[in-house]
Design a protein around this motif. Structure first.
Motif, mmCIF file in Angstrom:
data_model
loop_
_atom_site.group_PDB
_atom_site.id
_atom_site.type_symbol
_atom_site.label_atom_id
_atom_site.label_comp_id
_atom_site.label_asym_id
_atom_site.label_seq_id
_atom_site.Cartn_x
_atom_site.Cartn_y
_atom_site.Cartn_z
ATOM 1 N N SER A 1 -4.920 -0.175 14.473
ATOM 2 C CA SER A 1 -5.742 -1.335 14.170
ATOM 3 C C SER A 1 -4.919 -2.394 13.445
ATOM 4 O O SER A 1 -4.014 -2.077 12.675
ATOM 5 N N SER A 2 -5.250 -3.670 13.706
ATOM 6 C CA SER A 2 -4.546 -4.764 13.030
ATOM 7 C C SER A 2 -5.171 -5.101 11.695
ATOM 8 O O SER A 2 -4.576 -5.807 10.888
ATOM 9 N N SER A 3 -6.372 -4.602 11.437
ATOM 10 C CA SER A 3 -7.103 -4.997 10.229
ATOM 11 C C SER A 3 -6.750 -4.163 9.019
ATOM 12 O O SER A 3 -7.239 -4.405 7.938
ATOM 13 N N ASN A 4 -5.901 -3.159 9.191
ATOM 14 C CA ASN A 4 -5.551 -2.282 8.080
ATOM 15 C C ASN A 4 -4.048 -2.276 7.883
ATOM 16 O O ASN A 4 -3.307 -1.775 8.706
ATOM 17 N N THR A 5 -3.587 -2.855 6.798
ATOM 18 C CA THR A 5 -2.145 -2.907 6.553
ATOM 19 C C THR A 5 -1.550 -1.529 6.314
ATOM 20 O O THR A 5 -0.356 -1.308 6.490
ATOM 21 N N SER A 6 -2.396 -0.570 5.921
ATOM 22 C CA SER A 6 -1.901 0.780 5.689
ATOM 23 C C SER A 6 -1.873 1.602 6.971
ATOM 24 O O SER A 6 -1.520 2.771 6.941
ATOM 25 N N SER A 7 -2.260 0.998 8.076
ATOM 26 C CA SER A 7 -2.243 1.658 9.385
ATOM 27 C C SER A 7 -3.054 2.941 9.380
ATOM 28 O O SER A 7 -2.667 3.943 9.972
ATOM 29 N N SER A 8 -4.215 2.924 8.702
ATOM 30 C CA SER A 8 -5.043 4.124 8.626
ATOM 31 C C SER A 8 -6.111 4.160 9.700
ATOM 32 O O SER A 8 -6.774 5.183 9.866
ATOM 33 N N ASN A 9 -6.326 3.057 10.431
ATOM 34 C CA ASN A 9 -7.317 3.015 11.496
ATOM 35 C C ASN A 9 -6.629 3.039 12.851
ATOM 36 O O ASN A 9 -5.682 2.285 13.097
ATOM 37 N N LEU A 10 -7.128 3.897 13.740
ATOM 38 C CA LEU A 10 -6.532 4.081 15.061
ATOM 39 C C LEU A 10 -7.604 3.920 16.127
ATOM 40 O O LEU A 10 -8.695 4.495 16.016
ATOM 41 N N ILE A 11 -7.301 3.127 17.169
ATOM 42 C CA ILE A 11 -8.214 2.923 18.299
ATOM 43 C C ILE A 11 -7.766 3.814 19.450
ATOM 44 O O ILE A 11 -6.583 3.831 19.800
ATOM 45 N N THR A 12 -8.706 4.567 20.037
ATOM 46 C CA THR A 12 -8.377 5.472 21.136
ATOM 47 C C THR A 12 -9.304 5.224 22.325
ATOM 48 O O THR A 12 -10.465 4.845 22.157
ATOM 49 N N GLY A 13 -8.781 5.429 23.538
ATOM 50 C CA GLY A 13 -9.570 5.339 24.754
ATOM 51 C C GLY A 13 -9.343 6.581 25.595
ATOM 52 O O GLY A 13 -8.250 7.161 25.592
ATOM 53 N N SER A 14 -10.379 7.003 26.334
ATOM 54 C CA SER A 14 -10.310 8.303 26.980
ATOM 55 C C SER A 14 -10.937 8.293 28.368
ATOM 56 O O SER A 14 -11.682 7.379 28.738
#
Length: 418
Positions: A333-346
């Motif tokens: 995710s671009s909204s979290n500078t700590s890179s704690s949010n991840l977008i996944t598709g399946s």
């Protein structure tokens, strides 16, 4: 068809006494296009155009209004004075058009009726310069096997680097450096015993890059790439996170003081998170690298990057059952500078946003098609997904609060080339 004629042309048919139906439109320069760029902005006063006009004809109309040269139809018998006037004008620009926030890919009247728009009022058409397909300048060198994955990383000092993963288990690096700016292979190394299914690259220090690859042989590794010497060497092996073919990987882009994070996903819908060792702390045996290069030149079947020393073994910090089927795409995710949010598709038709630190799904969107690939906008959490029905769908994955599954702005736009 008369959709290529300029607006001052008479649209009467030779074999019909009644003129063609007209529709009033207002041309509005799309948001994001610089208004001072080549003076592309037009007055918004409505003008009449043929109801059957399409993208190419509208582009000719806009060029005519901008006092640019207009491409003539085949067989046009304009006089020499008109030809001389066109030579003095600026060249035509191909334009694309948005009607009701959707790309115009059919006749104007048909598109308006499909969107349920009234023709009693002027239609608003947002226009912007079209992106032309790339032109083939020369034939590229054929590689020994299929390219199954690739990624591109730019370094301000040493330039651009393209990495490809092949079905032969090889990682190949390319660069467009040099006077001719031609893409040339700079290195190749055997990374896996099976086909490489996914690859991700990112900067890690001065003139250094890390390349992560996952394979059908259920292995996950990272390689260090030195931009100065164009050398590829095994950096770390990641074990204990997957028991099936690895289908997707993505490296985070943290600040210089943060450790890089790697996310990997497999065919069963499993998701694993890893801390990537810093390249500065990795000591590489130069003799082993040179020995590996010599074996590759001799086409030895045993050549592999696994001969290098000081290779770290990494265990996952998180393991999540994220989806019911193959995870085909991921993006931080671009909204979290700590890179704690991840977008996944399946392949299970869903997209999800994960809070990696809490191992919690904070947003889930269910679609109607299998997701075959995923990419995020560089400056927002608007995501584009590809599907087997030859459509690209846009999703607004932004959330208003961490952990709030209901406070989401959800939008699904479908783009289809006709």
């Amino acid at each position: 068809m008369m959709d290529e004629d300029p607006p001052n042309t008479t649209y009467d048919h030779d074999d019909d006494n009644s003129p063609e139906t007209k529709i009033r439109v207002s041309f509005i320069l799309a948001a994001g296009v610089r208004k001072d760029r080549d003076n592309l902005e037009l007055p918004t006063d409505p003008i009449a155009v043929p109801a059957s006009i399409r993208k190419k004809g509208l582009s000719a109309v806009v060029n005519h209004l901008l006092d640019r040269s207009v491409e003539q139809k085949d067989g046009s018998d304009d006089d020499d004075d008109d030809d001389d006037d066109d030579e003095r004008k600026l060249p035509a620009i191909p334009f694309d058009f948005l009607l009701n926030d959707k790309l115009l890919r059919m006749g104007l009247e048909s598109a308006a009726r499909k969107e349920g728009l009234s023709l009693e009022h002027a239609l608003e058409l947002h226009y912007f310069p079209a992106r032309l397909p790339p032109k083939r300048e020369s034939e590229s060198e054929a590689l020994p096997d299929w390219i199954s994955s690739m990624d591109y990383t730019f370094d301000a000092t040493s330039g651009d680097s393209l990495f490809t993963g092949g079905c032969d288990g090889m990682i190949r690096s390319f660069s467009s450096g040099g006077a001719k700016k031609k893409l040339q292979q700079t290195n190749a190394i055997a990374a896996h015993t099976g086909p490489i299914k996914c690859l991700s690259s990112a900067l890690d220090g001065d003139q250094k890059m890390v390349v992560a690859t996952g394979s059908m042989d259920q292995t996950l590794v990272t390689h260090a790439y030195d931009c100065a010497s164009n050398s590829l060497s095994l950096h770390a092996v990641y074990s204990g996170g997957h028991s099936n073919s690895i289908s997707s990987v993505t490296l985070s882009e943290p600040g210089s003081s943060e450790q890089k994070v790697l996310a990997s996903a497999d065919w069963d819908g499993g998701l694993a998170i890893w801390k990537v060792p810093n390249l500065e702390n990795a000591s590489i045996d130069e003799e082993a690298i040179e020995s590996s290069k010599k074996r590759q030149k001799n086409n030895s079947s045993t050549s592999s990057s696994l001969t290098e020393t000081s290779v770290k073994e990494v265990k996952p910090i998180r393991s999540i059952k994220a989806h019911a089927s193959n995870i085909s795409g991921m993006s931080w995710s671009s909204s979290n500078t700590s890179s704690s949010n991840l977008i996944t598709g399946s392949w299970d038709h869903s997209l999800k946003v994960w809070d990696i630190e809490r191992a919690d799904c904070i947003l889930a969107l269910n679609g109607s098609r299998v997701v075959t690939s995923l990419s995020r906008s560089f400056n927002s959490d608007v995501v584009a997904t590809a599907h087997p029905d030859c459509a690209v769908r846009l999703w607004d994955m932004r959330t208003n609060g961490v952990g709030d599954k209901q406070s989401s702005q959800i939008s699904d736009r479908t783009l289809r080339q006709r």
